[in-house]
Design a protein around this motif. Structure first.
Motif, short mmCIF file in Angstrom:
data_model
loop_
_atom_site.label_atom_id
_atom_site.label_comp_id
_atom_site.label_asym_id
_atom_site.label_seq_id
_atom_site.Cartn_x
_atom_site.Cartn_y
_atom_site.Cartn_z
N LYS A 1 34.39 38.97 45.14
CA LYS A 1 34.86 39.17 46.52
C LYS A 1 34.09 38.26 47.48
O LYS A 1 34.65 37.65 48.39
CB LYS A 1 34.64 40.65 46.89
N LYS B 1 32.89 42.56 40.58
CA LYS B 1 33.90 42.68 41.65
C LYS B 1 33.33 42.22 42.99
O LYS B 1 33.96 41.46 43.72
CB LYS B 1 34.36 44.14 41.77
N SER C 1 31.35 46.73 38.69
CA SER C 1 31.32 46.74 40.15
C SER C 1 30.56 45.52 40.69
O SER C 1 30.96 44.92 41.71
CB SER C 1 30.71 48.07 40.57
#
Ligand code: NAD
Length: 268
Positions: free
Chosen positions: A82, A78, A75
């Protein structure tokens, strides 16, 4: 004026809200990189590192993740991708000690050191390498597809009684780093280790907090001073930049000479 040689690149530094990780994150930010400041606790200290990096005109964010937790690591990557589009540099720095006499060492003391110091580096390097290969080369930013810096220790070489779990984790990092360098060299991913000696951080307060302790520490260090996180930061910038483009699979000792074994200076 600091050379912005990492400008346009994004670095993720684990355990970046204290000690060496903080010093490395600040140096990379000063060299122009966007920096992801990973922390597991004390968000206010991570925010202070972010603010310092922003003061150089670089971008930074703090992301919480326990590096030994697979879901949290996935996570974190990610979120970082992003925010900044990709990751170019991973500094696998997070680490800890749980010292005990070996015959009294609990399985929990063994496991936590292995989970953070070794498995944490595995989980983060795997996500970084997947991202490097997915993104592909960007030669105007760096000759390498990606760079991984593993924070090892002089204890990947020097045995350490009373710290068998820690020394074993760092010995393992040497083979981890070299095997990765071998496996991904043809993809132009560079993987190297920094092996610090005694650096003045919270992990080893007992070794420098009193004049007596510091004096005794100096008997191990020919150069006669304790290291600072900024010493490590400068080496990390070099290893992350194209200045070191022909270096991969190397353990670089930065230890004021600790690994020339001062004890032998007078005959051994
Ligand atoms: P430190 O205690 O100041 O920093 C360790 C960092 O790792 C902290 O930010 C801590 O929160 C983080 N961390 C611990 N567990 C974590 C987890 N599960 N997930 C994410 N982050 C976690 O110590 P330091 O001296 O700055 O150590 C940094 C690295 O340098 C470690 O890998 C250590 O083994 C290595 N090292 C330090 C020295 C030294 O003399 N200080 C020497 C050789 C190697």
């Amino acid at each position: 004026m600091v050379d912005k040689k990492l400008s346009g690149q994004t670095a993720l530094v684990t355990g970046a809200n204290s000690g060496i990780g903080e010093g490395v994150a600040i140096s990379l930010g000063e060299a122009g990189a966007n920096v992801v400041v990973n922390y597991v606790s004390k968000p206010e200290t991570a925010q202070a590192v972010v603010d310092k990096i922003k003061s150089f005109g670089s971008k930074a964010i703090a992301l919480q993740a326990d590096v030994s937790n697979e879901e949290q690591v996935i996570s974190m990557f990610k979120q970082a991708i992003k925010e900044f589009g990709t990751i170019d540099i991973l500094v696998n720095n997070a680490g800890l000690q749980k010292d005990a006499k070996f015959d009294e060492m609990t399985l929990s003391q063994w496991n936590i050191v292995m989970n953070v110091n070794l498995t944490g580096q595995f989980l983060c390097a795997r996500e970084a390498i997947k991202e490097f290969m997915k993104r592909g080369p960007v030669p105007e930013r760096s000759q390498a597809l990606g760079k991984i810096i593993c924070m090892s220790s002089v204890h990947e070489l020097i045995p350490w009684a009373g710290h068998v779990n820690y020394a074993s984790s760092k010995g393992a990092i040497r083979m981890f780093m070299q095997s990765l360098a071998q496996e991904y060299g043809d993809r132009k991913i560079r993987v190297n280790s920094i092996c610090p000696g005694a650096i003045q951080t919270p992990i080893n307060t007992d070794a420098w907090a009193t004049p007596e302790a510091l004096n005794s520490l100096m008997s191990l260090i020919p150069y006669n001073r304790i290291g600072q996180p900024s010493d490590i930061g400068k080496l990390a910038v070099f290893l992350a930049s194209d200045d070191s483009d022909y270096i991969t699979g190397a353990s670089i000792f930065i230890d004021g000479g600790m690994t020339v074994f001062e004890g032998f200076a007078t005959g051994g």
